[in-house]
Motif scaffolding. Structure first.
Motif, PDB file in Angstrom:
ATOM      1  N   GLN A 155      19.344  -9.138  -3.474  1.00 48.17           N
ATOM      2  CA  GLN A 155      19.224  -7.974  -2.580  1.00 48.17           C
ATOM      3  C   GLN A 155      18.146  -8.102  -1.661  1.00 48.17           C
ATOM      4  OE1 GLN A 155      21.889  -5.382  -2.360  1.00 48.17           O
ATOM      5  NE2 GLN A 155      22.881  -6.962  -3.575  1.00 48.17           N
ATOM      6  N   THR A 156      18.061  -7.476  -0.334  1.00 53.61           N
ATOM      7  CA  THR A 156      16.968  -7.558   0.353  1.00 53.61           C
ATOM      8  C   THR A 156      15.475  -6.886  -0.223  1.00 53.61           C
ATOM      9  OG1 THR A 156      18.282  -7.559   2.313  1.00 53.61           O
ATOM     10  CG2 THR A 156      15.849  -6.883   2.682  1.00 53.61           C
ATOM     11  N   LEU A 157      14.587  -7.444  -0.153  1.00 54.57           N
ATOM     12  CA  LEU A 157      13.436  -6.752  -0.549  1.00 54.57           C
ATOM     13  C   LEU A 157      12.270  -6.464   0.193  1.00 54.57           C
ATOM     14  CD1 LEU A 157      11.539  -6.332  -3.386  1.00 54.57           C
ATOM     15  CD2 LEU A 157      10.851  -8.389  -3.197  1.00 54.57           C
ATOM     16  N   ALA A 215       0.834  -1.289  -0.040  1.00 63.78           N
ATOM     17  CA  ALA A 215      -0.081   0.008   0.068  1.00 63.78           C
ATOM     18  C   ALA A 215       0.877   1.267  -0.063  1.00 63.78           C
ATOM     19  CB  ALA A 215      -0.990  -0.067   1.114  1.00 63.78           C
ATOM     20  N   ILE A 216       2.168   1.128   0.527  1.00 70.66           N
ATOM     21  CA  ILE A 216       2.931   2.291   0.885  1.00 70.66           C
ATOM     22  C   ILE A 216       4.085   2.297  -0.176  1.00 70.66           C
ATOM     23  CG2 ILE A 216       4.306   3.879   2.552  1.00 70.66           C
ATOM     24  CD1 ILE A 216       2.704   1.895   4.730  1.00 70.66           C
ATOM     25  N   SER A 217       4.988   1.380  -0.112  1.00 73.15           N
ATOM     26  CA  SER A 217       6.003   1.150  -0.764  1.00 73.15           C
ATOM     27  C   SER A 217       6.594   0.003  -0.809  1.00 73.15           C
ATOM     28  CB  SER A 217       7.074   2.197  -0.311  1.00 73.15           C
ATOM     29  OG  SER A 217       7.628   1.730   1.049  1.00 73.15           O
ATOM     30  N   SER A 218       7.292  -0.385  -1.915  1.00 75.36           N
ATOM     31  CA  SER A 218       8.455  -1.508  -2.058  1.00 75.36           C
ATOM     32  C   SER A 218       9.725  -1.257  -2.514  1.00 75.36           C
ATOM     33  CB  SER A 218       7.562  -2.590  -2.842  1.00 75.36           C
ATOM     34  OG  SER A 218       8.674  -3.859  -2.832  1.00 75.36           O
ATOM     35  N   GLY A 219      10.716  -1.762  -1.873  1.00 78.75           N
ATOM     36  CA  GLY A 219      12.180  -1.326  -2.607  1.00 78.75           C
ATOM     37  C   GLY A 219      13.416  -2.174  -2.150  1.00 78.75           C
ATOM     38  N   MET A 220      14.419  -1.998  -2.721  1.00 79.41           N
ATOM     39  CA  MET A 220      15.703  -2.687  -2.607  1.00 79.41           C
ATOM     40  C   MET A 220      16.906  -1.917  -2.203  1.00 79.41           C
ATOM     41  SD  MET A 220      15.360  -5.411  -5.591  1.00 79.41           S
ATOM     42  CE  MET A 220      16.284  -6.638  -5.150  1.00 79.41           C
ATOM     43  N   GLY A 221      17.564  -2.438  -1.411  1.00 82.37           N
ATOM     44  CA  GLY A 221      18.741  -1.461  -1.163  1.00 82.37           C
ATOM     45  C   GLY A 221      18.728  -1.267   0.409  1.00 82.37           C
ATOM     46  N   GLY A 264      17.400 -11.275  -6.853  1.00 81.41           N
ATOM     47  CA  GLY A 264      17.880 -10.655  -7.544  1.00 81.41           C
ATOM     48  C   GLY A 264      17.303 -10.046  -9.033  1.00 81.41           C
ATOM     49  N   LYS A 265      15.913 -10.281  -9.104  1.00 80.86           N
ATOM     50  CA  LYS A 265      14.977  -9.835 -10.123  1.00 80.86           C
ATOM     51  C   LYS A 265      13.681  -9.465  -9.375  1.00 80.86           C
ATOM     52  CE  LYS A 265      13.810 -10.801 -14.856  1.00 80.86           C
ATOM     53  NZ  LYS A 265      14.142 -11.756 -15.970  1.00 80.86           N
ATOM     54  N   VAL A 266      13.015  -8.487  -9.820  1.00 76.00           N
ATOM     55  CA  VAL A 266      11.753  -7.985  -9.280  1.00 76.00           C
ATOM     56  C   VAL A 266      10.943  -7.269 -10.316  1.00 76.00           C
ATOM     57  CG1 VAL A 266      10.601  -6.705  -7.667  1.00 76.00           C
ATOM     58  CG2 VAL A 266      12.590  -7.890  -6.859  1.00 76.00           C
ATOM     59  N   LEU A 267       9.667  -7.645 -10.527  1.00 76.88           N
ATOM     60  CA  LEU A 267       8.860  -6.709 -11.069  1.00 76.88           C
ATOM     61  C   LEU A 267       7.806  -6.074 -10.355  1.00 76.88           C
ATOM     62  CD1 LEU A 267       7.353  -6.112 -13.854  1.00 76.88           C
ATOM     63  CD2 LEU A 267       5.974  -8.150 -13.701  1.00 76.88           C
ATOM     64  N   THR A 314      27.359  -1.567  -1.768  1.00 71.36           N
ATOM     65  CA  THR A 314      26.503  -1.022  -3.186  1.00 71.36           C
ATOM     66  C   THR A 314      26.767  -2.004  -4.349  1.00 71.36           C
ATOM     67  OG1 THR A 314      28.019   0.564  -3.745  1.00 71.36           O
ATOM     68  CG2 THR A 314      26.379   1.129  -2.282  1.00 71.36           C
ATOM     69  N   GLU A 315      25.759  -1.911  -5.267  1.00 74.46           N
ATOM     70  CA  GLU A 315      25.748  -2.841  -6.361  1.00 74.46           C
ATOM     71  C   GLU A 315      25.508  -2.039  -7.702  1.00 74.46           C
ATOM     72  OE1 GLU A 315      26.429  -6.153  -6.512  1.00 74.46           O
ATOM     73  OE2 GLU A 315      26.587  -6.780  -4.294  1.00 74.46           O
ATOM     74  N   GLN A 316      25.414  -2.663  -8.859  1.00 73.92           N
ATOM     75  CA  GLN A 316      24.967  -2.177 -10.081  1.00 73.92           C
ATOM     76  C   GLN A 316      23.708  -2.829 -10.473  1.00 73.92           C
ATOM     77  OE1 GLN A 316      27.100  -1.800 -14.245  1.00 73.92           O
ATOM     78  NE2 GLN A 316      25.945  -3.381 -14.427  1.00 73.92           N
ATOM     79  N   PHE A 317      22.722  -1.772 -10.705  1.00 74.62           N
ATOM     80  CA  PHE A 317      21.253  -2.308 -10.975  1.00 74.62           C
ATOM     81  C   PHE A 317      21.122  -2.036 -12.360  1.00 74.62           C
ATOM     82  CE2 PHE A 317      21.232  -3.095  -6.494  1.00 74.62           C
ATOM     83  CZ  PHE A 317      19.969  -3.341  -6.211  1.00 74.62           C
TER      84      PHE A 317
END
Length: 303
Positions: free
Chosen positions: A275-277, A136-142, A288-291, A183-186
């Motif tokens: 990465q943490t989701l 409802a609010i947000s989703s993220g990685m890193g 490592g892969k998210v839609l 940190t990583e390349q995305f």
């Protein structure tokens, strides 16, 4: 009949006190309701699934924080027949804040009962080969996702909640995580257009303007505009990111070097190392892969 899903253990005891106030208001007005309590054996998602499997339209309210709200969303069986009310009890309350719901319990109940309802968007992530979770609010990685993961099991957060300073746990863990994370390349695709980000610190897909107890990652985000609002921090040294944190907290980071704000309907994220989701601060795992997609006008909310 108004069904309440209540997480009495939330907010280090605050949720129980809030529920007692809600119950008092309902009974003083002679209103019919049924309370469904979460337990270690029965989650808010299971309770939501049971209630929304009933015939007819369902009036449902959550007495809890953003985590409990997220569980309820992911348990709802049929959004078409559900109207959802929110009585906030958590330390962050970003969803209630984004909808303009009062913090005062009596006012929040009155607000819910008088609201004609409105349709808002809901986000959805797909990861690990087909797993899905709504937010409802947000989703993220890193960084922000790691902070959420740490906060979920934090004894310090419990203590700060008890003294009314629960949201400060996010600031503490943000600083700690920033300097300890790698940190990583995305590769991130916005509506099918690929972009590369070096040394990515975080990527946050927002449905509301703020997360983490009121940090306005995307100050112009609206939960009913049919879009994801995205905030990315990448390609800058950690010390600069640290110095920029106060600007981010004030929501004045739009023109800062290393910060990117975009709007889209879909976003695909790929990175070399898992990465943490998170979704609404709830830990979803390492991937490592998210839609990420926006589901327009998915939820009828009393706000």
């Amino acid at each position: 009949m108004l069904y309440f899903i209540v997480n009495e253990s939330g907010g280090s005891g605050k949720a129980r006190k809030t529920w007692l106030k809600v119950r008092k208001v309902m009974e003083s007005r002679g209103l019919e309701y049924k309370a469904l309590m979460t337990t270690p054996e029965i989650t808010a998602a299971e309770l939501a699934g049971n209630v929304t499997s009933l015939d007819g339209e369902i009036d449902l309210a959550v007495v809890g924080g953003d985590g409990t709200i997220n569980e309820v969303l992911n348990g709802i069986g049929s959004f078409e027949k559900v109207s959802l009310g929110i009585i906030p009890t958590g330390s962050g309350n970003d969803f209630a804040r984004g909808l303009g719901i009062p913090k005062n319990t009596a006012k929040a109940v009155d607000f819910m009962l008088k609201s004609p309802g409105r349709k808002i968007d809901i986000g959805r992530v797909t990861f690990d080969g087909g797993k899905k979770r709504l937010f409802a609010i947000s989703s993220g990685m890193g960084m922000d996702a790691v902070v959420c993961r740490k906060a979920l099991s934090s004894r310090l957060k419990d203590f700060l909640n008890k003294v009314g300073l629960g949201k400060f746990i996010y600031i503490i863990y943000t600083v700690q995580t920033l300097f300890s994370m790698k940190t990583e390349q995305f590769k991130i695709s916005f509506d099918g257009k690929d972009e590369l980000y070096q040394d990515l610190i975080f990527v946050a897909a927002m449905n509301c303007a703020a997360e983490g107890g009121g940090v306005p990652m995307c100050p112009d985000a609206l939960p009913d505009d049919g879009r994801l609002s995205v905030c990315i921090a990448a390609g800058i040294k950690k010390i600069k990111a640290f110095m920029d944190l106060p600007v981010l907290v004030l929501g004045r980071h739009k023109k800062l070097k290393g910060f990117t704000l975009k709007n889209c309907r879909t976003m695909e994220i790929e990175c070399g190392n898992p990465q943490t989701l998170h979704c609404d601060g709830e830990y979803c795992g390492e991937t490592g892969k998210v839609l990420v997609e926006i589901l327009p006008e998915k939820l009828n909310v009393k706000a």
